[in-house]
Design a protein around this motif. Structure first.
Motif, mmCIF file in Angstrom:
data_model
loop_
_atom_site.group_PDB
_atom_site.id
_atom_site.type_symbol
_atom_site.label_atom_id
_atom_site.label_comp_id
_atom_site.label_asym_id
_atom_site.label_seq_id
_atom_site.Cartn_x
_atom_site.Cartn_y
_atom_site.Cartn_z
ATOM 1 N N GLU A 131 -28.473 -23.915 -15.348
ATOM 2 C CA GLU A 131 -28.148 -24.401 -14.000
ATOM 3 C C GLU A 131 -28.736 -23.484 -12.934
ATOM 4 O O GLU A 131 -29.262 -23.950 -11.923
ATOM 5 C CB GLU A 131 -26.629 -24.499 -13.825
ATOM 6 C CG GLU A 131 -25.990 -25.614 -14.614
ATOM 7 C CD GLU A 131 -24.468 -25.568 -14.569
ATOM 8 O OE1 GLU A 131 -23.904 -24.762 -13.802
ATOM 9 O OE2 GLU A 131 -23.853 -26.357 -15.311
ATOM 10 N N MET A 132 -28.663 -22.175 -13.149
ATOM 11 C CA MET A 132 -29.224 -21.230 -12.172
ATOM 12 C C MET A 132 -30.739 -21.329 -12.129
ATOM 13 O O MET A 132 -31.333 -21.321 -11.046
ATOM 14 C CB MET A 132 -28.792 -19.798 -12.501
ATOM 15 C CG MET A 132 -27.323 -19.518 -12.251
ATOM 16 S SD MET A 132 -26.768 -19.886 -10.568
ATOM 17 C CE MET A 132 -27.751 -18.771 -9.604
ATOM 18 N N PHE B 19 -33.512 -25.380 -23.298
ATOM 19 C CA PHE B 19 -34.594 -24.405 -23.149
ATOM 20 C C PHE B 19 -34.654 -23.934 -21.698
ATOM 21 O O PHE B 19 -34.673 -24.748 -20.772
ATOM 22 C CB PHE B 19 -35.938 -25.027 -23.543
ATOM 23 C CG PHE B 19 -37.097 -24.085 -23.387
ATOM 24 C CD1 PHE B 19 -37.330 -23.089 -24.318
ATOM 25 C CD2 PHE B 19 -37.945 -24.184 -22.303
ATOM 26 C CE1 PHE B 19 -38.394 -22.204 -24.177
ATOM 27 C CE2 PHE B 19 -39.011 -23.314 -22.144
ATOM 28 C CZ PHE B 19 -39.240 -22.322 -23.094
ATOM 29 N N VAL B 20 -34.684 -22.616 -21.513
ATOM 30 C CA VAL B 20 -34.822 -22.007 -20.187
ATOM 31 C C VAL B 20 -35.819 -20.859 -20.312
ATOM 32 O O VAL B 20 -35.703 -20.038 -21.211
ATOM 33 C CB VAL B 20 -33.483 -21.445 -19.672
ATOM 34 C CG1 VAL B 20 -33.662 -20.790 -18.308
ATOM 35 C CG2 VAL B 20 -32.418 -22.522 -19.616
ATOM 36 N N TYR C 282 -25.246 -20.261 -21.736
ATOM 37 C CA TYR C 282 -26.622 -20.762 -21.664
ATOM 38 C C TYR C 282 -26.706 -21.938 -20.690
ATOM 39 O O TYR C 282 -27.693 -22.094 -19.981
ATOM 40 C CB TYR C 282 -27.114 -21.163 -23.065
ATOM 41 C CG TYR C 282 -28.616 -21.224 -23.157
ATOM 42 C CD1 TYR C 282 -29.387 -20.078 -23.040
ATOM 43 C CD2 TYR C 282 -29.265 -22.436 -23.348
ATOM 44 C CE1 TYR C 282 -30.764 -20.124 -23.114
ATOM 45 C CE2 TYR C 282 -30.655 -22.485 -23.431
ATOM 46 C CZ TYR C 282 -31.393 -21.334 -23.313
ATOM 47 O OH TYR C 282 -32.760 -21.388 -23.381
ATOM 48 N N GLU C 283 -25.656 -22.746 -20.637
ATOM 49 C CA GLU C 283 -25.600 -23.871 -19.699
ATOM 50 C C GLU C 283 -25.628 -23.362 -18.254
ATOM 51 O O GLU C 283 -26.355 -23.884 -17.416
ATOM 52 C CB GLU C 283 -24.339 -24.709 -19.956
ATOM 53 C CG GLU C 283 -24.306 -26.009 -19.200
ATOM 54 C CD GLU C 283 -25.285 -27.051 -19.716
ATOM 55 O OE1 GLU C 283 -25.684 -27.912 -18.914
ATOM 56 O OE2 GLU C 283 -25.672 -27.010 -20.892
ATOM 57 N N ILE D 192 -32.919 -22.393 -8.847
ATOM 58 C CA ILE D 192 -34.014 -21.564 -8.334
ATOM 59 C C ILE D 192 -35.290 -22.388 -8.214
ATOM 60 O O ILE D 192 -35.992 -22.326 -7.212
ATOM 61 C CB ILE D 192 -34.207 -20.332 -9.235
ATOM 62 C CG1 ILE D 192 -33.042 -19.368 -9.017
ATOM 63 C CG2 ILE D 192 -35.545 -19.650 -8.984
ATOM 64 C CD1 ILE D 192 -32.939 -18.267 -10.045
ATOM 65 N N ARG D 193 -35.574 -23.180 -9.231
ATOM 66 C CA ARG D 193 -36.768 -24.035 -9.221
ATOM 67 C C ARG D 193 -36.642 -25.137 -8.166
ATOM 68 O O ARG D 193 -37.536 -25.317 -7.340
ATOM 69 C CB ARG D 193 -36.953 -24.651 -10.610
ATOM 70 C CG ARG D 193 -38.140 -25.602 -10.703
ATOM 71 C CD ARG D 193 -38.084 -26.445 -11.946
ATOM 72 N NE ARG D 193 -36.909 -27.300 -11.899
ATOM 73 C CZ ARG D 193 -36.295 -27.795 -12.955
ATOM 74 N NH1 ARG D 193 -36.717 -27.516 -14.163
ATOM 75 N NH2 ARG D 193 -35.237 -28.558 -12.823
ATOM 76 N N ASP D 194 -35.537 -25.860 -8.182
ATOM 77 C CA ASP D 194 -35.370 -27.026 -7.311
ATOM 78 C C ASP D 194 -35.267 -26.671 -5.833
ATOM 79 O O ASP D 194 -35.698 -27.442 -4.979
ATOM 80 C CB ASP D 194 -34.149 -27.842 -7.745
ATOM 81 C CG ASP D 194 -34.307 -28.431 -9.133
ATOM 82 O OD1 ASP D 194 -35.437 -28.437 -9.669
ATOM 83 O OD2 ASP D 194 -33.285 -28.879 -9.702
#
Length: 97
Positions: free
Chosen positions: A34-35, A59-60, A29-30, A39-41
């Protein structure tokens, strides 16, 4: 884990209108968080949500994520991956290649 392939798969699924989930991949989940944050950043998609508590991903969500032009360009620039990518059904084996 090949992060380039993982990134490609997630973006491709978003482009196809699918919502990829952490359980589709053999990652923690970590790592999933991170992925999603990458993708967002990096501007590959808008609407990706990652929340942290004490520097731990808790939460993702990619349910509202939409691929951007930058994300589409990433897919186009990695067209060699497109030749072997078969979708989420076979993604775990594909990531190992």
């Amino acid at each position: 884990m090949d992060r380039r392939k993982l990134l490609y798969s997630i973006l491709k699924e978003l482009q196809e209108g699918n919502e990829p989930k952490q359980t589709d991949y053999e990652i923690t989940y970590e790592q999933w968080g991170e992925m999603a944050a990458l993708i967002r950043d990096e501007g590959y998609a808008k609407g990706a949500s990652v929340q942290y508590a004490d520097n731990t991903v808790y939460f993702v969500a990619l349910s509202s994520a939409k691929i951007t032009m930058k994300g589409i360009e990433y897919l186009e620039q990695n067209s060699t991956l497109a030749k072997t990518y078969r979708g989420l059904k076979e993604v775990r084996e594909w990531l190992k290649i």
